[in-house]
Motif scaffolding. Structure first.
Motif, mmCIF file in Angstrom:
data_model
loop_
_atom_site.group_PDB
_atom_site.id
_atom_site.type_symbol
_atom_site.label_atom_id
_atom_site.label_comp_id
_atom_site.label_asym_id
_atom_site.label_seq_id
_atom_site.Cartn_x
_atom_site.Cartn_y
_atom_site.Cartn_z
ATOM 1 N N ALA A 1 1.349 -1.319 0.051
ATOM 2 C CA ALA A 1 0.081 -0.400 -0.028
ATOM 3 C C ALA A 1 0.982 1.245 0.072
ATOM 4 N N THR A 2 1.390 0.884 0.817
ATOM 5 C CA THR A 2 3.115 2.073 0.826
ATOM 6 C C THR A 2 3.718 2.437 -0.669
ATOM 7 N N LYS A 3 3.806 1.518 -1.539
ATOM 8 C CA LYS A 3 4.381 1.869 -2.615
ATOM 9 C C LYS A 3 3.529 1.252 -3.811
ATOM 10 N N ALA A 4 2.320 0.629 -4.002
ATOM 11 C CA ALA A 4 1.600 -0.233 -5.299
ATOM 12 C C ALA A 4 1.045 1.154 -6.098
ATOM 13 N N ASN A 5 1.513 0.888 -7.514
ATOM 14 C CA ASN A 5 0.790 2.375 -8.299
ATOM 15 C C ASN A 5 -0.080 1.648 -8.961
ATOM 16 N N PHE A 6 -1.335 0.548 -8.241
ATOM 17 C CA PHE A 6 -2.181 -0.345 -8.708
ATOM 18 C C PHE A 6 -3.286 0.466 -7.975
ATOM 19 N N ARG A 7 -4.478 -0.060 -7.648
ATOM 20 C CA ARG A 7 -5.603 -0.128 -7.043
ATOM 21 C C ARG A 7 -5.679 -1.161 -6.564
ATOM 22 N N LEU A 8 -5.352 -1.335 -4.868
ATOM 23 C CA LEU A 8 -5.746 -2.333 -4.307
ATOM 24 C C LEU A 8 -7.056 -3.121 -4.078
ATOM 25 N N GLU A 9 -7.848 -2.153 -4.585
ATOM 26 C CA GLU A 9 -9.040 -3.050 -4.360
ATOM 27 C C GLU A 9 -9.518 -4.184 -5.381
ATOM 28 N N SER A 10 -8.526 -4.020 -6.722
ATOM 29 C CA SER A 10 -8.557 -5.279 -7.007
ATOM 30 C C SER A 10 -8.410 -6.567 -7.039
ATOM 31 N N ASP A 11 -8.328 -7.655 -7.037
ATOM 32 C CA ASP A 11 -8.404 -8.803 -6.669
ATOM 33 C C ASP A 11 -7.028 -9.093 -7.833
ATOM 34 N N THR A 12 -7.376 -9.443 -8.750
ATOM 35 C CA THR A 12 -6.510 -9.518 -9.615
ATOM 36 C C THR A 12 -5.542 -7.854 -10.687
ATOM 37 N N ASN B 1 17.233 -9.781 -14.626
ATOM 38 C CA ASN B 1 16.232 -10.501 -15.157
ATOM 39 C C ASN B 1 15.976 -10.176 -16.233
ATOM 40 N N THR B 2 16.045 -11.220 -16.824
ATOM 41 C CA THR B 2 16.664 -11.281 -18.898
ATOM 42 C C THR B 2 15.361 -11.615 -18.992
ATOM 43 N N SER B 3 14.038 -12.069 -18.623
ATOM 44 C CA SER B 3 13.066 -12.466 -18.894
ATOM 45 C C SER B 3 12.539 -11.976 -20.878
ATOM 46 N N ALA B 4 12.075 -11.971 -21.244
ATOM 47 C CA ALA B 4 11.644 -11.661 -22.384
ATOM 48 C C ALA B 4 9.989 -10.635 -21.854
ATOM 49 N N GLU B 5 8.652 -10.143 -21.937
ATOM 50 C CA GLU B 5 7.639 -9.790 -21.732
ATOM 51 C C GLU B 5 6.974 -10.930 -21.356
ATOM 52 N N PHE B 6 6.648 -10.814 -20.348
ATOM 53 C CA PHE B 6 5.501 -12.372 -19.884
ATOM 54 C C PHE B 6 4.736 -11.922 -18.958
ATOM 55 N N VAL B 7 3.144 -11.187 -19.820
ATOM 56 C CA VAL B 7 2.228 -11.055 -18.975
ATOM 57 C C VAL B 7 1.173 -12.116 -19.195
ATOM 58 N N ARG B 8 0.461 -11.107 -17.883
ATOM 59 C CA ARG B 8 -0.164 -12.845 -17.571
ATOM 60 C C ARG B 8 -1.495 -11.366 -16.165
ATOM 61 N N ARG B 9 -1.555 -12.638 -15.417
ATOM 62 C CA ARG B 9 -2.158 -12.150 -15.015
ATOM 63 C C ARG B 9 -2.195 -12.792 -13.261
ATOM 64 N N PHE B 10 -2.872 -12.277 -12.442
ATOM 65 C CA PHE B 10 -1.395 -12.799 -10.945
ATOM 66 C C PHE B 10 -2.676 -12.016 -9.513
ATOM 67 N N ARG B 11 -2.018 -12.221 -9.026
ATOM 68 C CA ARG B 11 -2.789 -11.770 -8.039
ATOM 69 C C ARG B 11 -1.454 -10.355 -7.155
ATOM 70 N N PRO B 12 -1.339 -9.463 -7.641
ATOM 71 C CA PRO B 12 -0.254 -8.538 -6.800
ATOM 72 C C PRO B 12 0.896 -9.640 -5.301
ATOM 73 N N MET B 13 -0.864 -9.600 -4.009
ATOM 74 C CA MET B 13 -0.618 -9.957 -2.305
ATOM 75 C C MET B 13 -0.339 -11.221 -2.859
ATOM 76 N N GLU B 14 -0.263 -12.165 -3.657
ATOM 77 C CA GLU B 14 0.640 -13.555 -4.153
ATOM 78 C C GLU B 14 1.822 -13.381 -4.315
ATOM 79 N N VAL B 15 2.268 -12.751 -4.920
ATOM 80 C CA VAL B 15 3.474 -12.386 -5.295
ATOM 81 C C VAL B 15 4.651 -11.867 -3.852
ATOM 82 N N ALA B 16 3.532 -10.985 -3.402
ATOM 83 C CA ALA B 16 4.383 -10.362 -1.860
ATOM 84 C C ALA B 16 4.669 -11.106 -0.862
ATOM 85 N N ILE B 17 3.248 -12.560 -0.962
ATOM 86 C CA ILE B 17 3.615 -13.553 -0.282
ATOM 87 C C ILE B 17 4.528 -14.876 -0.008
ATOM 88 N N VAL B 18 4.979 -14.775 -1.767
ATOM 89 C CA VAL B 18 6.166 -15.329 -1.876
ATOM 90 C C VAL B 18 7.084 -15.061 -1.785
#
Length: 799
Positions: free
Chosen positions: A645-656, A687-704
């Motif tokens: 919440a202190t850094k995110a540049n997206f809406r936290l009410e969105s699940d994904t 990060n040497t990955s090319a573009e990897f666009v998909r839907r995800f939950r920011p919260m899940e990434v944070a926990i990992v």
């Protein structure tokens, strides 16, 4: 006038005199060619036939030696007396094996004395290989000092085909001992064949091809299968063999089996595959009345079932099948160990009485109709490129008759039809009914060498459902199943509810009261969890309404942001994280408060439920651990939301959200995790990955990420590295390594560190458990990478 008989001619008189006598065939010396090299049209098949004869003679080893224009085949089998030679070996088309009675045949099978051939013409295979044959033999029943030697010049049979077969004489002499090259082991008894003036040259390439073929001919699952070994000796190739061994040794590797000419023929790849992929083992009971099927996935027994045998003609065949599914990882292992792709090696080999029926299983052969069936549903059926295995049957010529040409498989009989059906229904389809719904639905599974992806809740749910479907018949007994892969899922899992029916079916089938009890407790916790979440949302919504004024101000700020130029949009693409906390707008502050309120209210309700269960006496240790784990997970969400919440540049009410996951992970580590670490540990990201666009939950990434970093800190690491790349267009790979104390040395199964409550430090044992669980929900998995220092993990996420 009276009719008078015409006088008979001399020929007619002779015919009349012979009338009523029996006639017989005369055999031309040309028969040798018909049943020799005209019948055996392949040099390798000719050697197969001679090796089969050694097997049938009870040999434990056959030495095959190549030098110049000669080939030696030496075995330690029963050997022959002079009477055996004259009454059996020289008796064309006679086979004592074929005369075995059914009862004695079954007894012989039980003691590995089944026969690979029974036509009485295999000895003529040597005609295909060379122009001359010298045979030395000593019977097990004869005293030392007696060796019989026969010399056969095959060309003598072709000099005059008007000669009778039996008039072509062979040289015989009695010797005191075997006369063999020094590099061959001298048998106490057995048979030694020397084929001279070979018809083709045997260079390195040809011998290596033969060695590979012999590996498929017998014992492809290890020499212990039949107690029979084959060894190749080629003195001229020992120098080149040594060069290859030394070159591989300098690289810290071993040579591929098909690179070395000299040595034992073996195919030990199957022992490796057992721990690398999924395989099914199907066998008949001793009385033939039931079929037992065991499915093992990467070393873990998944299930073992038993059911009645419907194949009446196969009850005494000793049917057995081992069938391996080759995912991409297993195919790579096979190619690396064997030196050839699995598709070139073959697919499903058929062994009759211990020896391979050629060419069933060869590349391009579809005797079982596997590929023809796959064409009907490419995404639903396994093909010959996906599997490799062995079928073993024993039986008489009447049951499983091999074509005389030796390279046309089995002649179609009623028993052969049942054999095909048994393989299709009880081996191939059983393997498919597990692989297709469990492995194929997860794109990352094709690269997995271990069970890491299946140990997630989504993976375990798929396994339970597959097993439940397999046992969904009253006649099927479930003898055993994996408690590691099949059990109650975490109540938070999206697959929890749908898994209940499968788990109940398994519990009912096995009368597993403990599983029934665990299911009932988990369902109660699930209902409480849903109620707690609903109450938390209600409380948070009430507080949200009380902040309508602040919300209106936030909406006004958002409208102002929307009027910013396209450069701001580009900045949005570049980073999903803000440079500093001062960039926060009112809406994000409100959303942060809203999310924390939901989690805090949920936490409160979970604690109250736990206390209520304890007061009612309904709380055992397992139930307590499960409830506290839910509390810990909610607390992890509170910690993560405060950072987001202190850094995110997206809406936290969105699940994904939908964005570049690799970029998001990199930004979260740099902007979301590092600022909260303090000193003592450095975090590096590549990060040497090319573009990897998909839907995800920011919260899940944070926990990992938070749990992986926290785990490294507890292990006293001073540095942790994250390397992001793509193994293919649909798979993101994240390598995580630290320089901490590493994994405990006394853990036999390292995968235990992902189990609930297991810890390599003084921690709670929840961090890595939560990592694997969350990755499972994301369609990913985590596995351990062997490391000499610190701990290393490999994370794969598919889209």
């Amino acid at each position: 006038m009276k009719n008078q008989a015409e006088p008979k001619s001399e020929a007619e008189a002779a015919n009349a005199e012979e009338s009523g006598k029996s006639l017989h065939f005369d055999v031309s010396a040309g028969l040798k060619r018909v049943i020799g090299r005209d019948l055996i049209t392949d040099d390798e098949v000719a050697i197969f036939e001679l090796v089969k004869n050694s097997f049938d003679a009870g040999a434990t080893i056959v030495q095959v030696r190549f030098e110049g224009n000669s080939i030696w085949l030496v075995d330690d089998g029963q050997g022959m007396t002079l009477n055996d030679i004259t009454s059996k070996w020289l008796f064309v088309a006679y086979s004592s094996k074929r005369l075995s009675t059914p009862d004695s045949f079954r007894e012989q099978i039980a003691e590995r004395r089944h026969f690979a051939g029974s036509k009485g013409i295999g000895r003529f295979s040597s005609d295909r290989l060379g122009q001359e044959l010298v045979m030395q033999t000593r019977s097990r029943t004869e005293p030392a000092g007696i060796v019989h030697q026969i010399e056969v010049n095959w060309q003598a049979f072709e000099e005059d085909e008007t000669k009778h077969f039996e008039t072509v004489l062979l040289n015989y002499e009695q010797r005191s001992n075997f006369d063999l090259p020094e590099d061959l082991v001298l048998p106490a008894y057995g048979t030694a064949l020397k084929i001279q003036r070979t018809r083709v040259g045997w260079d390195r390439h040809r011998i290596l091809h033969l060695k590979t073929s012999l590996a498929k001919l017998i014992n492809p699952f290890g020499s212990a299968t039949d107690g029979f070994r084959i060894e190749i000796i080629a003195p001229a190739e020992k120098g080149r063999d040594l060069e290859i061994v030394m070159s591989a040794s300098r690289k810290g590797e071993g040579p591929a089996p098909n690179e070395i000419v000299n040595g034992e023929v073996g195919n030990f790849i199957f022992a490796t595959l057992r721990d690398k992929t999924t395989f099914i083992d199907v066998s008949f009971s001793v009385d033939g009345k039931s079929i037992t099927t065991t499915l093992t996935d990467r070393g873990e027994l998944v299930f073992r079932i038993r059911e009645p045998n419907p194949f009446s003609l196969l009850t005494q065949s000793g049917f057995g099948c081992q069938l391996f599914y080759l995912n991409q990882s297993a195919k790579m292992t096979f190619a690396r160990r064997m030196g050839i792709p699995s598709v070139r090696f073959g697919s499903v080999f058929l062994f009759r009485n211990g020896f391979r029926v050629y060419p069933i299983g060869e590349d391009g052969d579809d005797w079982f109709g596997i590929d023809a069936r796959k064409q009907q549903g490419y995404a639903r059926f396994l093909g010959t490129r996906d599997i490799i295995g062995r079928i073993e049957v024993s039986g008489t010529e009447e049951e499983f008759k091999e074509a005389s040409s030796r390279n046309q498989g089995l002649i179609e009989t009623a028993s052969v039809k049942e054999l095909r059906e048994c393989f299709r229904e009880y081996c191939l389809r059983r393997l498919e009914r597990y692989v297709v719904p469990v492995s194929w639905v997860d794109k990352g599974e094709k690269f997995a060498e271990d069970l890491s992806r299946l140990m997630t809740d989504s993976g375990r749910a798929r396994v339970a459902m597959a097993v439940a479907r397999l046992i969904d018949a009253p006649e099927v007994e479930l003898l055993d199943y994996s408690r590691k892969l099949i059990g109650v899922l975490n109540e938070r899992s999206s697959q929890f509810e749908e898994s209940l029916a499968s788990l109940r079916a398994i519990a009912d089938k096995t009368q597993d009261n403990e599983l029934h009890t665990n299911l009932e407790r988990a369902e109660r916790r699930f209902e409480e969890l849903k109620a707690a979440e609903a109450e938390a949302v209600r409380v948070a919504e009430e507080e949200r309404k009380a902040k309508e004024v602040a919300q209106a101000a936030a909406e006004a700020a958002e409208a102002q942001v929307a009027r910013v130029t396209e450069s701001l949009v580009e900045e949005r693409k570049r980073s999903l994280f803000l440079a500093s906390i001062t960039s926060l707008d009112a809406q994000n502050i409100i959303n942060m408060h809203h999310q924390i309120t939901i989690y805090a209210a949920d936490l409160k309700q979970q604690v109250e439920n736990c206390l209520a269960a304890a007061r009612a006496g309904e709380l055992n240790m397992d139930d307590l651990v499960a409830r506290l784990e839910q509390v810990a997970f909610l607390n992890q969400k509170v910690l993560s939301i405060s950072r987001l919440a202190t850094k995110a540049n997206f809406r936290l009410e969105s699940d994904t959200i939908e964005d570049d996951l690799a970029v998001y992970i990199e930004d979260y580590i740099l902007q979301g995790a590092i600022p909260f670490l303090g000193g003592g540990i450095q975090v590096r990201v590549e990060n040497t990955s090319a573009e990897f666009v998909r839907r995800f939950r920011p919260m899940e990434v944070a926990i990992v990420i938070d749990n992986l970093v926290n785990n490294a800190r507890k292990a006293k690491a001073t540095e942790i590295r994250f390397r992001l790349s793509k193994s293919d267009k649909n798979t993101l790979v994240m390598e995580v390594s630290d320089d901490g104390t590493g994994l405990p040395k006394d853990v036999e199964e390292l995968d235990r560190i992902f189990e609930l409550g297991f810890s390599r430090t003084a921690g709670s044992g929840l961090g890595l458990y939560h990592v694997r669980q969350v990755l499972g929900e994301m369609g990913g998995g985590i596995s351990i990478v062997p490391s000499e220092k610190g701990a290393s993990f490999l994370v794969r996420i598919s889209r």
